[in-house]
Design an enzyme around this catalytic site. Sequence first.
Site, PDB file in Angstrom:
ATOM      1  N   GLY A   1     132.828  19.830  82.797  1.00 28.63           N
ATOM      2  CA  GLY A   1     132.866  18.438  82.348  1.00 28.63           C
ATOM      3  C   GLY A   1     131.462  17.866  82.247  1.00 28.63           C
TER       4      GLY A   1
ATOM      5  N   TYR B   1     145.788  32.850  80.580  1.00 27.12           N
ATOM      6  CA  TYR B   1     145.758  31.390  80.527  1.00 27.12           C
ATOM      7  C   TYR B   1     147.180  30.833  80.552  1.00 27.12           C
ATOM      8  CZ  TYR B   1     145.335  26.708  78.569  1.00 27.12           C
ATOM      9  OH  TYR B   1     145.459  25.361  78.348  1.00 27.12           O
TER      10      TYR B   1
ATOM     11  N   ASN C   1     147.311  21.990  69.598  1.00 32.05           N
ATOM     12  CA  ASN C   1     145.849  21.925  69.429  1.00 32.05           C
ATOM     13  C   ASN C   1     145.390  20.474  69.386  1.00 32.05           C
ATOM     14  OD1 ASN C   1     146.849  24.536  68.508  1.00 32.05           O
ATOM     15  ND2 ASN C   1     144.696  24.950  68.138  1.00 32.05           N
TER      16      ASN C   1
ATOM     17  N   HIS D   1     136.601  26.169  69.340  1.00 31.03           N
ATOM     18  CA  HIS D   1     137.743  25.565  68.650  1.00 31.03           C
ATOM     19  C   HIS D   1     137.431  25.298  67.174  1.00 31.03           C
ATOM     20  CE1 HIS D   1     138.655  24.525  72.912  1.00 31.03           C
ATOM     21  NE2 HIS D   1     139.809  25.014  72.521  1.00 31.03           N
TER      22      HIS D   1
ATOM     23  N   ILE E   1     136.993  32.875  59.136  1.00 31.94           N
ATOM     24  CA  ILE E   1     138.443  32.774  59.355  1.00 31.94           C
ATOM     25  C   ILE E   1     138.871  34.034  60.089  1.00 31.94           C
ATOM     26  CG2 ILE E   1     140.708  32.640  58.270  1.00 31.94           C
ATOM     27  CD1 ILE E   1     139.456  31.238  55.902  1.00 31.94           C
TER      28      ILE E   1
HETATM   29  N1  UFG Z   1     139.780  30.032  64.192  1.00 30.84           N
HETATM   30  C1  UFG Z   1     139.098  30.620  63.148  1.00 30.84           C
HETATM   31  N2  UFG Z   1     137.745  30.577  63.168  1.00 30.84           N
HETATM   32  C2  UFG Z   1     137.035  29.987  64.170  1.00 30.84           C
HETATM   33  C3  UFG Z   1     137.744  29.379  65.241  1.00 30.84           C
HETATM   34  C4  UFG Z   1     139.118  29.423  65.220  1.00 30.84           C
HETATM   35  O1  UFG Z   1     139.698  31.165  62.223  1.00 30.84           O
HETATM   36  O2  UFG Z   1     135.804  29.999  64.132  1.00 30.84           O
HETATM   37  C5  UFG Z   1     141.232  30.047  64.166  1.00 30.84           C
HETATM   38  C6  UFG Z   1     141.847  30.726  65.360  1.00 30.84           C
HETATM   39  O3  UFG Z   1     141.923  32.114  65.161  1.00 30.84           O
HETATM   40  C7  UFG Z   1     143.209  30.043  65.434  1.00 30.84           C
HETATM   41  C8  UFG Z   1     142.940  28.631  64.913  1.00 30.84           C
HETATM   42  O4  UFG Z   1     141.697  28.714  64.227  1.00 30.84           O
HETATM   43  O5  UFG Z   1     144.094  30.679  64.566  1.00 30.84           O
HETATM   44  C9  UFG Z   1     142.800  27.620  66.024  1.00 30.84           C
HETATM   45  O6  UFG Z   1     141.910  28.136  66.988  1.00 30.84           O
HETATM   46  P1  UFG Z   1     141.331  27.279  68.181  1.00 30.84           P
HETATM   47  O7  UFG Z   1     140.392  28.173  68.927  1.00 30.84           O
HETATM   48  O8  UFG Z   1     140.824  25.989  67.679  1.00 30.84           O
HETATM   49  O9  UFG Z   1     142.599  26.946  69.036  1.00 30.84           O
HETATM   50  P2  UFG Z   1     143.705  27.930  69.662  1.00 30.84           P
HETATM   51  O10 UFG Z   1     144.912  27.758  68.804  1.00 30.84           O
HETATM   52  O11 UFG Z   1     143.217  29.300  69.880  1.00 30.84           O
HETATM   53  O12 UFG Z   1     143.843  27.322  71.115  1.00 30.84           O
HETATM   54  C10 UFG Z   1     144.614  26.234  71.361  1.00 30.84           C
HETATM   55  C11 UFG Z   1     144.093  25.516  72.594  1.00 30.84           C
HETATM   56  C12 UFG Z   1     144.241  26.402  73.795  1.00 30.84           C
HETATM   57  C13 UFG Z   1     145.676  26.833  73.899  1.00 30.84           C
HETATM   58  C14 UFG Z   1     146.077  27.544  72.649  1.00 30.84           C
HETATM   59  C15 UFG Z   1     147.488  28.017  72.693  1.00 30.84           C
HETATM   60  O13 UFG Z   1     142.745  25.174  72.408  1.00 30.84           O
HETATM   61  O14 UFG Z   1     143.858  25.710  74.949  1.00 30.84           O
HETATM   62  O15 UFG Z   1     145.923  26.663  71.549  1.00 30.84           O
HETATM   63  O16 UFG Z   1     147.604  29.176  71.930  1.00 30.84           O
HETATM   64  F1  UFG Z   1     145.856  27.678  74.924  1.00 30.84           F
END
Ligand code: UFG
Length: 342
Positions: free
Chosen positions: A36, A148, A182, A201, A219
């Site tokens: 934080g 997680y 998300n 993220h 992607i």
């Molecule tokens: N992604 C990309 N390129 C990037 C970053 C992300 O293509 O540079 C994609 C990821 O593969 C995913 C989507 O964008 O398909 C979203 O990814 P994030 O990392 O933003 O979020 P997540 O869905 O992985 O994670 C979120 C929460 C977590 C939670 C999870 C549950 O942030 O805390 O959903 O699956 F656990």
Amino acid sequence: MAVMVTGGAGYIGSHAVKRLLADGQEVVVLDNLSRGHKAAVDKLVALAPDRCHFVRGDVGNRDAVLATLRKHSVDSVMHFAAFALVGESVDEPVLYHRNNMSEVVELVDACLQADVQRFVFSSTCATYGEPKVVPISEDEPQKPINPYGVSKLHVEHLLDDVTTASQRAGKAFSFAALRYFNVAGADADGILGEDHDPETHLIPVVLQCCLGQREHVTIFGTDYATPDGTCVRDYIHVEDLVDAHVKVMRCLVPGDRRKYNLGTGEGLSVRQIIDSVQRVTGQKLKVLEGQRREGDPAQLFANPARIRDELGWSASITDVDQSVASAWAWFQKHPRGYVGSK
Ligand code: UFG
């Protein structure tokens, strides 16, 4: 009576503190500042110096937490403090089992000793693993596929067990497990926002690209069984998310054990998010198509009907451009996050 917000120096927790203060609540922020931001807490304390108290410490330090709960007559706890990166949890499961599970056992024990009545737990859609049915309802089996998700599901079970025992003992404990999808966007006043290091993220990563801090966006996988081949997620605005927390907290009565999915109900692909950022910022970005990321389910989006039907709550921001615009406003004003922020 006060509300304790663990992880109140983090992204979602800080927004929750701000909202509670705006509602006239007394708030105790418990955060060890491992992830934080002290600058976020300083801003929150400045909003209401007499009603916002900061305690630096671990949720797993039972005796210290108990003393704090008693000192401030805390009757409700919102528990956000956690590590929340799926990939990191796969690489470092002990970290996740310790921080998100073992330490929380101590926190919950302190809450029971202090007769806390309401415990609002920041859970995750990652507890569902790879869902068989989307949109995901709360009845979907919880079969997490990474440490997680396991760590968060364990705490849901702990809270169920202690609520049963507490009821039998004639005590007033209750809890809600809020399973997030998300989270995106930033506080409308521009005081708080998202600042992770490293940032993984999607929306902040793409916005960092707009700021010239990254050369391109990759992607992660274009061969998923989704309409455009990229992963589909449900992006809820952080202020809607904390609004749901407050509503749920206020409705909890002794013995309650509520479980709600918090999302907009709409799934958007990675490509749609990148398009939204390009629309909002007016920039054309360099987009590469890369390999799948380990542990990414193809589609995760909520069926938010239960909280709508039971509490009349639904997300007020359903146009993702609005969430992206609020995140963009924060990143433009705070390109290095809280560092050097006023
Ligand atoms: N992604 C990309 N390129 C990037 C970053 C992300 O293509 O540079 C994609 C990821 O593969 C995913 C989507 O964008 O398909 C979203 O990814 P994030 O990392 O933003 O979020 P997540 O869905 O992985 O994670 C979120 C929460 C977590 C939670 C999870 C549950 O942030 O805390 O959903 O699956 F656990």
